[in-house]
Design an enzyme around this catalytic site. Structure first.
Site, mmCIF file in Angstrom:
data_model
loop_
_atom_site.group_PDB
_atom_site.id
_atom_site.type_symbol
_atom_site.label_atom_id
_atom_site.label_comp_id
_atom_site.label_asym_id
_atom_site.label_seq_id
_atom_site.Cartn_x
_atom_site.Cartn_y
_atom_site.Cartn_z
ATOM 1 N N GLY A 199 0.802 -1.224 0.000
ATOM 2 C CA GLY A 199 0.000 0.000 0.000
ATOM 3 C C GLY A 199 0.830 1.268 0.000
ATOM 4 O O GLY A 199 0.632 2.154 -0.825
ATOM 5 N N ALA A 200 1.759 1.356 0.933
ATOM 6 C CA ALA A 200 2.548 2.574 1.077
ATOM 7 C C ALA A 200 3.697 2.311 2.040
ATOM 8 O O ALA A 200 3.745 1.254 2.673
ATOM 9 C CB ALA A 200 1.686 3.704 1.620
ATOM 10 N N GLU B 52 6.353 4.276 5.008
ATOM 11 C CA GLU B 52 6.477 5.435 5.890
ATOM 12 C C GLU B 52 7.879 6.037 5.974
ATOM 13 O O GLU B 52 8.213 6.661 6.992
ATOM 14 C CB GLU B 52 6.022 5.035 7.298
ATOM 15 C CG GLU B 52 6.970 4.062 8.055
ATOM 16 C CD GLU B 52 6.608 2.584 7.942
ATOM 17 O OE1 GLU B 52 5.935 2.203 6.960
ATOM 18 O OE2 GLU B 52 7.004 1.813 8.829
ATOM 19 N N HIS C 220 -2.278 6.297 8.343
ATOM 20 C CA HIS C 220 -1.409 5.230 8.851
ATOM 21 C C HIS C 220 0.068 5.590 8.670
ATOM 22 O O HIS C 220 0.849 5.528 9.624
ATOM 23 C CB HIS C 220 -1.745 3.924 8.127
ATOM 24 C CG HIS C 220 -0.947 2.753 8.574
ATOM 25 N ND1 HIS C 220 -1.397 1.851 9.512
ATOM 26 C CD2 HIS C 220 0.300 2.319 8.228
ATOM 27 C CE1 HIS C 220 -0.477 0.933 9.724
ATOM 28 N NE2 HIS C 220 0.565 1.182 8.939
ATOM 29 N N GLU C 221 0.450 5.979 7.473
ATOM 30 C CA GLU C 221 1.875 6.274 7.227
ATOM 31 C C GLU C 221 2.301 7.503 8.024
ATOM 32 O O GLU C 221 3.401 7.560 8.558
ATOM 33 C CB GLU C 221 2.155 6.475 5.735
ATOM 34 C CG GLU C 221 1.705 5.341 4.827
ATOM 35 C CD GLU C 221 2.112 3.952 5.279
ATOM 36 O OE1 GLU C 221 3.164 3.792 5.923
ATOM 37 O OE2 GLU C 221 1.356 2.989 5.006
ATOM 38 N N GLU D 141 3.375 -1.871 13.837
ATOM 39 C CA GLU D 141 2.233 -2.041 12.934
ATOM 40 C C GLU D 141 0.900 -2.185 13.672
ATOM 41 O O GLU D 141 -0.076 -1.534 13.319
ATOM 42 C CB GLU D 141 2.463 -3.214 11.976
ATOM 43 C CG GLU D 141 3.633 -3.009 11.003
ATOM 44 C CD GLU D 141 3.525 -1.739 10.163
ATOM 45 O OE1 GLU D 141 2.453 -1.118 10.118
ATOM 46 O OE2 GLU D 141 4.554 -1.352 9.546
HETATM 47 N N1 B3K Z 1 5.682 -0.537 6.703
HETATM 48 C C1 B3K Z 1 5.136 -0.717 5.395
HETATM 49 C C2 B3K Z 1 5.064 -2.143 4.961
HETATM 50 C C3 B3K Z 1 6.342 -2.701 4.490
HETATM 51 C C4 B3K Z 1 6.113 -4.060 3.881
HETATM 52 C C5 B3K Z 1 7.405 -4.711 3.519
HETATM 53 N N2 B3K Z 1 7.174 -5.915 2.769
HETATM 54 C C6 B3K Z 1 3.802 -0.081 5.247
HETATM 55 C C7 B3K Z 1 3.024 0.087 6.489
HETATM 56 O O1 B3K Z 1 2.681 -0.835 7.177
HETATM 57 O O2 B3K Z 1 2.765 1.200 6.817
HETATM 58 ZN ZN ZN Z 2 2.364 0.311 8.898
#
Ligand code: B3K
Ligand code: ZN
Length: 879
Positions: free
Chosen positions: A271-272, A274, A307-308, A330
């Protein structure tokens, strides 16, 4: 055994697992790193100058991580260094001083990087993705989250092609070079682990705004989108500003740099991301206007932007000590984004949608071969652990602490957590400790949620003693063994309940004459709670707000459920009563269909849903949720052996019964909710949600084709267009074909919009839908290299079209296996997401099991089987 056959076939070494228990602090750390990137499509040079310090007492070698790098040069304190060994995934340097400057030059090929991890090309630009272990594909480094360094980054590239050169932190210098090249230098004052590093180079349109933080800091906000997409960035900007304000208001947390940048890219595995000061986003979670995006897309943008942004504190300022602690950032950040969306929109609707995910796919993960606690113990490929368990169940665990402590004490815990751990890499235990210390509430037993996997089943029985005026609630909890964890212990389960008298008034809970809380602390395998001064047999509302991620078993009568649907004070509880009632009839009817019987869905049950539909006091978005049946996948989770065909028949029939019985009401409400103009206020979205829910039912009536055609033809926004198409698809209306053709003509040039069309092709219930999916793969907008396209078409067929994917001839399984074989080489991270339906093979009949197992065995024998798939295939075959 699968493990042996893979070992025999493969010449590559078996991937090794890492264990949480083996964590060791690093022997060296890097305090500062200066990076220089000379960007070229196929040959990018990276010079990394690191200040290295030995932490170990003894003279250890320095072992750096690396993956797919061409090493060009190593210097220690400015002199060439030859005392090193290069292995497949590491670089070992020997005979080093205790403190030194290390210079490493590597050469990489971003254009050939189809893994989309490390530095790669997306469209015309360069971008990076480093979490979890992608930085080692850029340079040799201590690529682990507990090494925190200050980063300075100089980016050099062709000025005409890449006018924007971005990295983390603040822009400190720039200049022009010969040959039309230019450079920009960035400095990030906050020490960070390598996974938060980012670089972007390209030509963009930029949406700019400003934000002044609560302490008066002026922050430049910039959203970079592909040229021509500026009219699709406003909602993302509004969501960003709302996030910044909300984090100040609710958590007292403020942004800490002078600039916050978001870049939208088309090729992105998730998705994105951070990255500090420079978020990189899948364009799906940035780009939206009324013509291209649905209300659900807007809600997704708000949640992911939030979220980010929230990660800046929960993830970046305090990061994870090791990847086993992933849920520390997370689970907590999902909790924060859920609260953000709930505070800004409808709390009940948000809760319902989050609970659907936990009860559906998360519970399924708990039952499958990849089952793991929210803090895993053993990992082969870290990217496989960005799971619903770590994220969504992780958030439920934080939410339970919030429920146990209450908002004030929870916020005191957050404050203490930041006081203790700001600027460091912490553990899940550190977080719980801060919550415990700040609140004085004992969380000893609660900590088990971090180490125990699986879903507890909570069985409740009640009895009422008329003479004693005593209502007794007996609660038993039990967790079934899960893959790799046989022994299960009782957990600390906060069980939120309420009792109602026959008029629907809540009864204040008392124990021996003293008032008690509505929150029961369930801590043992069996407990009895006695409530006194109860004057009549009450109706109990259990697990309100889904106060713990458990499966509740209680023998409700239909009458009690209908009563709760009307009288429960809490909207979530009303919805949940409706779901339990539906579940009863779905189960009964699956059994009837299996025995060749007909559907039984009494008028009294229809009336209960009619009551909800006609209740004018309710939020229309909430009514739409009340009327939405559980998904076929969620229903599948209720069974040891799943009968996909029977489930599909029952769901289809119940939909038709509701549609026919309530046609007049659906029609009236459908027309009454028409809106003159499109806007994205929550109120307007709520009305569309209910109106389109009505349309979904009406599609099954005689008027369906005409209504759906009219809506498609007159729609001025993507929400209504998609609702029409989706209704036509589900009900296989005559108008489906022409709408699909028209839509594809209009949008072929726009992959992001075409994803919606691909999803419908994937979910097409028609008998030859696989053949159609295969044809669709030749559509000009389709590209197996683009994760969004692949997920839209392939995942929607394999994961969300159960009857066709599980075709008895195994054709669906062969299809998935072909795709996985191809993606195993080009993008194993995407393959690893798509394989999920195969992991559940044990839940199907023996013939289907055998067919799926055959495909898994074929995959296990692939010469170049990537770690990502290896881990899942092996676990699935071993189970
Ligand atoms: N921290 C990232 C996800 C990274 C995934 C790596 N395979 C996005 C998030 O959870 O905000
Ligand atoms: Zn995250």
């Amino acid at each position: 055994m699968a493990e042996q056959s893979t070992a025999e076939q493969s010449t590559v070494t078996q991937p090794t697992a890492k264990y949480r228990a083996n964590y060791r602090a690093p022997d060296y750390t890097i305090t500062d790193i200066a990076l220089e990137f000379d960007l070229h499509d196929t040959e990018t040079h990276v010079v990394a100058v690191s200040q290295v310090k030995r932490l170990a007492e003894t003279d250890e070698d320095l072992v750096l991580d690396g993956d797919g790098l061409n090493l060009e040069r190593i210097e220690v304190n400015g002199k060439a260094w030859s005392d090193y060994d290069e292995a497949e995934a590491s670089l070992t340097l020997r005979g080093l001083p205790a403190e030194f400057e290390l210079t490493i030059e590597t050469k990489i090929n971003p254009e050939a990087n189809t893994l989309l991890e490390g530095l790669y090309k997306s469209g015309g630009g360069f971008c990076t993705q480093c979490e979890a272990e992608g930085f080692r594909r850029i340079t040799f480094y201590l690529d682990r989250p507990d090494v925190l360094a200050r980063f300075t980054t100089k980016v050099i590239a062709d000025k005409a092609q890449f006018p924007y050169l971005l990295s983390n932190g603040n822009r400190i210098d720039s200049g022009d070079l010969d040959n039309g090249r230019h450079w920009v230098q960035w400095q990030d004052p906050f020490p960070k682990p390598s996974y938060l590093f980012a670089l972007v180079a390209g030509d963009f349109d930029v949406l700019r705004d400003k934000y002044t933080t609560m302490s008066g800091r002026n922050v430049e906000l910039e959203i970079f989108v592909d040229k021509g997409n500026l009219d699709r960035a406003d909602y993302a900007m509004t969501s960003l500003i709302n996030s910044m304000k909300w984090d100040e208001d609710r958590f007292g947390l403020e942004y800490d740099l002078d600039i916050y940048m978001i870049v939208a890219v088309d090729f992105f595995n998730m998705g994105a991301m951070e990255n500090k000061g420079l978020n990189v986003f899948n364009s799906k979670f940035v780009l939206a206007n009324s013509k291209t995006a649905t209300d659900t897309d807007y809600q997704g943008i708000e949640a992911v932007i939030g979220h980010e942004y929230f990660h800046n504190w929960t993830g970046n300022r305090v990061t994870c000590r090791d990847w086993f602690q992933l849920s520390l950032k997370e689970g907590l950040t999902v909790f924060r984004d859920q609260e953000f969306s709930s505070d800004l929109g409808s709390r009940a609707v948000n809760r319902i949608n989050n609970v659907r995910i936990v009860r559906g796919p998360q519970f399924a993960e708990d039952r499958g071969p990849m089952s793991h606690p929210i803090r895993p113990e053993k990992v082969i490929e870290m990217n496989n652990f960005y799971t619903l368990t770590v994220y969504e169940k992780g958030s439920e665990v934080i939410r339970m602490m919030h429920t146990l402590l209450g908002e004030d004490k929870f916020q005191a815990g957050m404050k203490l957590y930041f006081e203790r751990h700001d600027g460091t890499a912490a553990t899940c235990d550190d977080f719980v400790q801060a919550m415990e210390d700040a609140s004085g509430i004992d969380l000893t037993l609660f900590r088990r949620w971090y180490s125990q996997s699986g879903t507890p089943v909570v069985k409740v029985t009640t009895d009422f003693d008329v003479e004693q005026k005593c209502y007794r609630v007996t609660v038993q909890q039990q967790t079934e063994p899960t893959a790799g964890q046989e022994e299960k212990l009782p957990l600390h389960i906060p069980l939120d309940i309420e009792l109602y008298d026959s008029l629907g008034n809540p009864i204040g809970l008392q124990c021996n004459g003293e008032p008690v809380k509505n929150l029961l602390d369930v801590t043992a395998s069996e407990q009895i709670f006695e409530f006194t001064n109860v004057h009549e047999k009450p109706v109990i509302s259990l697990l309100r707000e889904f106060s713990a991620p458990v499966i509740l078993e209680y023998n409700y009568s239909d009458e009690e459920l209908v009563f709760l649907m009307v009288h429960a004070r809490n909207e979530f509880a009303r919805w949940d009563a409706g779901q339990i009632l539906l579940a009863k009839y779905i189960r009964n009817n699956v059994e009837r269909v299996q025995k060749g019987g007909s559907i039984d869905f009494p008028a009294s049950v229809v009336d209960a849903f009619r009551g909800a539909l006609l209740d004018e006091k309710l939020d229309p978005a909430f009514i739409a949720e009340m009327l939405t049946l559980p998904s076929e996948n969620e229903i599948a989770g209720w069974y040891k052996t799943v009968d996909v065909d029977a489930i599909n028949i029952v769901v289809g029939q119940i939909e038709k019964i509701l549609a026919t019985e309530m046609e007049d009401e659906f029609t009236a409400i459908y027309h009454s909710l028409a809106q003159a103009e499109y806007n994205t206020s929550h109120e307007a979205m709520a009305k569309r949600a209910l109106r389109n829910c009505c349309l979904g039912y009406l599609a099954y009536t005689e008027a369906g084709n005409q209504l759906v055609t009219e809506q498609y033809n007159h729609s001025d926004n993507m929400t209504d267009t998609m609702a029409a198409m989706s209704a036509a698809n589900d009900a296989q209306l005559v108008c489906r074909e022409s709408q699909m053709a028209d839509f594809s003509d209009k949008w072929t040039h726009d992959g992001l919009v075409m994803d919606k069309w691909f999803i419908l092709q994937g979910k097409n219930p028609v008998e030859n839908s696989l053949e159609k999916v295969r044809q669709t793969m030749t559509h000009p907008a389709f590209d197996l290299k683009n994760p969004n396209r692949t997920r839209s078409l392939v995942a929607s067929f394999c994961a969300n079209n159960p009857v066709r994917f599980h075709a008895k001839d195994g054709s669906g399984y062969q299809f998935l296996s072909e795709i996985l074989t191809e993606l195993n080489s080009s993008n194993p991270q995407v393959a690893s997401r798509l394989i999920e339906p195969f992991l559940k093979y044990r839940q199907y009949d023996v013939q289907r099991q055998a067919l799926m197992r055959t495909e898994l065995e074929k995959l296990a024998k692939l010469d170049n089987l990537a770690k990502d798939l290896f881990e899942k295939v092996q676990k699935a075959l071993d189970q």
